[in-house]
Design a protein around this motif. Structure first.
Motif, PDB file in Angstrom:
ATOM      1  N   ALA A 196     -19.701  30.638 -14.576  1.00 16.25           N
ATOM      2  CA  ALA A 196     -20.866  31.134 -13.519  1.00 16.25           C
ATOM      3  C   ALA A 196     -21.093  30.862 -12.512  1.00 16.25           C
ATOM      4  CB  ALA A 196     -22.053  31.865 -14.928  1.00 16.25           C
ATOM      5  N   ARG A 197     -21.708  29.013 -12.885  1.00 17.89           N
ATOM      6  CA  ARG A 197     -21.955  28.813 -11.042  1.00 17.89           C
ATOM      7  C   ARG A 197     -20.841  27.579 -10.796  1.00 17.89           C
ATOM      8  NH1 ARG A 197     -26.422  25.961 -15.024  1.00 17.89           N
ATOM      9  NH2 ARG A 197     -24.308  24.880 -15.874  1.00 17.89           N
ATOM     10  N   ARG A 198     -21.644  27.208  -9.650  1.00 17.77           N
ATOM     11  CA  ARG A 198     -20.777  25.947  -9.010  1.00 17.77           C
ATOM     12  C   ARG A 198     -20.005  25.201  -9.232  1.00 17.77           C
ATOM     13  NH1 ARG A 198     -22.292  22.513  -3.978  1.00 17.77           N
ATOM     14  NH2 ARG A 198     -20.531  22.856  -3.027  1.00 17.77           N
ATOM     15  N   GLY A 199     -19.090  25.072  -9.640  1.00 18.45           N
ATOM     16  CA  GLY A 199     -18.649  23.716 -10.079  1.00 18.45           C
ATOM     17  C   GLY A 199     -18.627  24.037 -11.167  1.00 18.45           C
ATOM     18  N   ASP A 200     -17.986  25.108 -12.304  1.00 18.48           N
ATOM     19  CA  ASP A 200     -17.424  25.557 -13.225  1.00 18.48           C
ATOM     20  C   ASP A 200     -16.167  26.180 -12.342  1.00 18.48           C
ATOM     21  OD1 ASP A 200     -19.604  25.885 -14.850  1.00 18.48           O
ATOM     22  OD2 ASP A 200     -20.281  27.666 -14.490  1.00 18.48           O
ATOM     23  N   ILE A 201     -15.233  25.918 -14.025  1.00 16.49           N
ATOM     24  CA  ILE A 201     -13.573  26.226 -13.806  1.00 16.49           C
ATOM     25  C   ILE A 201     -13.330  27.212 -14.723  1.00 16.49           C
ATOM     26  CG2 ILE A 201     -11.506  24.818 -14.195  1.00 16.49           C
ATOM     27  CD1 ILE A 201     -12.381  22.379 -14.287  1.00 16.49           C
ATOM     28  N   LEU A 202     -12.495  27.524 -13.952  1.00 16.21           N
ATOM     29  CA  LEU A 202     -11.547  29.419 -14.670  1.00 16.21           C
ATOM     30  C   LEU A 202      -9.688  29.002 -14.297  1.00 16.21           C
ATOM     31  CD1 LEU A 202     -12.409  32.702 -12.600  1.00 16.21           C
ATOM     32  CD2 LEU A 202     -12.824  29.852 -12.189  1.00 16.21           C
ATOM     33  N   THR A 203      -9.814  29.394 -15.269  1.00 19.79           N
ATOM     34  CA  THR A 203      -8.115  29.792 -14.986  1.00 19.79           C
ATOM     35  C   THR A 203      -7.428  31.535 -14.178  1.00 19.79           C
ATOM     36  OG1 THR A 203      -7.659  28.519 -16.746  1.00 19.79           O
ATOM     37  CG2 THR A 203      -6.085  30.303 -16.643  1.00 19.79           C
ATOM     38  N   VAL A 204      -6.654  31.199 -13.940  1.00 16.32           N
ATOM     39  CA  VAL A 204      -6.571  31.848 -12.615  1.00 16.32           C
ATOM     40  C   VAL A 204      -5.006  32.347 -13.502  1.00 16.32           C
ATOM     41  CG1 VAL A 204      -6.063  33.186 -10.297  1.00 16.32           C
ATOM     42  CG2 VAL A 204      -7.714  31.764 -10.565  1.00 16.32           C
ATOM     43  N   VAL A 205      -3.585  33.969 -13.347  1.00 20.30           N
ATOM     44  CA  VAL A 205      -3.330  34.085 -13.499  1.00 20.30           C
ATOM     45  C   VAL A 205      -2.594  34.801 -12.841  1.00 20.30           C
ATOM     46  CG1 VAL A 205      -1.763  34.888 -15.408  1.00 20.30           C
ATOM     47  CG2 VAL A 205      -4.036  34.094 -16.468  1.00 20.30           C
ATOM     48  N   ILE A 206      -1.754  34.565 -12.667  1.00 28.21           N
ATOM     49  CA  ILE A 206      -0.687  35.299 -11.636  1.00 28.21           C
ATOM     50  C   ILE A 206       0.369  35.717 -12.082  1.00 28.21           C
ATOM     51  CG2 ILE A 206       0.393  34.624  -8.984  1.00 28.21           C
ATOM     52  CD1 ILE A 206      -1.832  32.207  -9.336  1.00 28.21           C
ATOM     53  N   GLU A 207       0.843  36.882 -12.183  1.00 32.32           N
ATOM     54  CA  GLU A 207       1.944  38.019 -12.649  1.00 32.32           C
ATOM     55  C   GLU A 207       2.238  38.848 -11.752  1.00 32.32           C
ATOM     56  OE1 GLU A 207       1.454  39.047 -16.802  1.00 32.32           O
ATOM     57  OE2 GLU A 207       1.466  37.165 -17.768  1.00 32.32           O
ATOM     58  N   ILE A 208       3.059  38.362 -10.676  1.00 32.00           N
ATOM     59  CA  ILE A 208       3.176  39.530  -9.789  1.00 32.00           C
ATOM     60  C   ILE A 208       4.503  39.808  -9.722  1.00 32.00           C
ATOM     61  CG2 ILE A 208       4.263  40.067  -7.036  1.00 32.00           C
ATOM     62  CD1 ILE A 208       1.927  37.066  -6.403  1.00 32.00           C
ATOM     63  N   ASP A 209       4.778  41.003  -9.624  1.00 33.90           N
ATOM     64  CA  ASP A 209       7.123  41.524 -10.616  1.00 33.90           C
ATOM     65  C   ASP A 209       6.262  42.365  -9.471  1.00 33.90           C
ATOM     66  OD1 ASP A 209       8.936  42.050 -11.170  1.00 33.90           O
ATOM     67  OD2 ASP A 209       8.386  42.517 -12.970  1.00 33.90           O
ATOM     68  N   ASP A 210       6.671  42.684  -8.034  1.00 36.27           N
ATOM     69  CA  ASP A 210       6.422  44.305  -7.086  1.00 36.27           C
ATOM     70  C   ASP A 210       7.635  44.359  -6.710  1.00 36.27           C
ATOM     71  OD1 ASP A 210       4.288  44.144  -7.549  1.00 36.27           O
ATOM     72  OD2 ASP A 210       3.436  42.642  -5.672  1.00 36.27           O
TER      73      ASP A 210
END
Length: 240
Positions: free
Chosen positions: A74-88
């Protein structure tokens, strides 16, 4: 002599960076990047910033470190996970056909005997009864086919590097994996809403506005797959 040295210099420049011969690709340093500054300039916790002592003896503390605390970025410096699932996949097929023909025939076979008089003065084989006759035809056919398939499944940790005035977070993530002499790179940037981040502190790529996702590599295998500098320059300069 000067011309020879210039030719040698250009030839060496076209061969690429000779300093990487026999060496594995170097990692990109994180120092000086937006992620680096976000990590080292994060805001202080609310209780410390406000000057109020924290209640360490409370079992149900309201902070993010508590048992039921919200650990989403929620703030600057926090870490989150990005899930990339592309099936086009996309398939487009167009076909166009056109056919046109015309036939015009006109003459003056009989008009008070005038055509017969004119026939005597016309060249051999020409008659006023078949004075004009035209034929025309045209045919056009066109077809096109486009087929594309993309499939990519990745997960990468990203850092919140900026908090916008409207509450939207700008994230940036970079991952590098070196296997032998080949470096695989994954870069993700974009804007996310805190409400779109799941309770597992994850967000899918389709919820990232202005997403920029790059997946590629550099190293010996990538260099072999690319044309040489001279060939690329020749493809641009030569008209044939």
């Amino acid at each position: 002599m000067k011309r020879l040295s210039l030719i040698c210099t250009l030839a060496l420049a076209g061969c690429g960076d000779l300093s990487q011969v026999g060496r594995a690709p170097d990692f990109t340093p994180l120092e000086g990047s937006a992620q680096h500054y976000a990590m080292y300039s994060a805001d202080l916790p609310e209780d410390v910033a406000a000057g109020t002592p924290s209640d360490d003896s409370s079992l149900w503390a309201a902070g993010t470190d508590s048992l039921f605390g919200d650990r989403r970025a929620a703030r600057r410096g926090d870490i989150l996970t990005v899930v990339i699932e592309i099936d086009d996949s996309a398939s487009i097929s167009n076909s166009t056909g056109r056919n046109r023909s015309g036939n015009v025939k006109s003459g003056l076979p009989d008009f008070f005997g005038i055509p017969q008089r004119l026939n005597e003065s016309l060249p051999e084989g020409a008659r006023m009864g078949d004075a004009v006759e035209t034929r025309s035809s045209s045919t056009f056919k066109g077809s096109g086919n486009v087929s594309r398939t993309e499939q990519l499944t990745l997960r990468v940790a990203a850092t919140v590097v900026e908090e916008l005035p409207n509450g939207v977070l700008r994230i940036e993530g970079q991952q590098e994996v070196r296997v032998n002499f080949e470096m695989r790179e994954l870069i993700v940037t974009g804007y996310v809403r805190p409400a779109d981040i799941s309770r597992q502190n994850e967000i899918t790529y389709d919820k990232i506005a202005g997403a920029r996702i790059a997946y590629g590599g550099r190293g010996q295998i990538t260099d072999v797959q690319q044309p040489t500098y001279g060939q690329q320059a020749a493809d641009i300069i030569l008209p044939f």
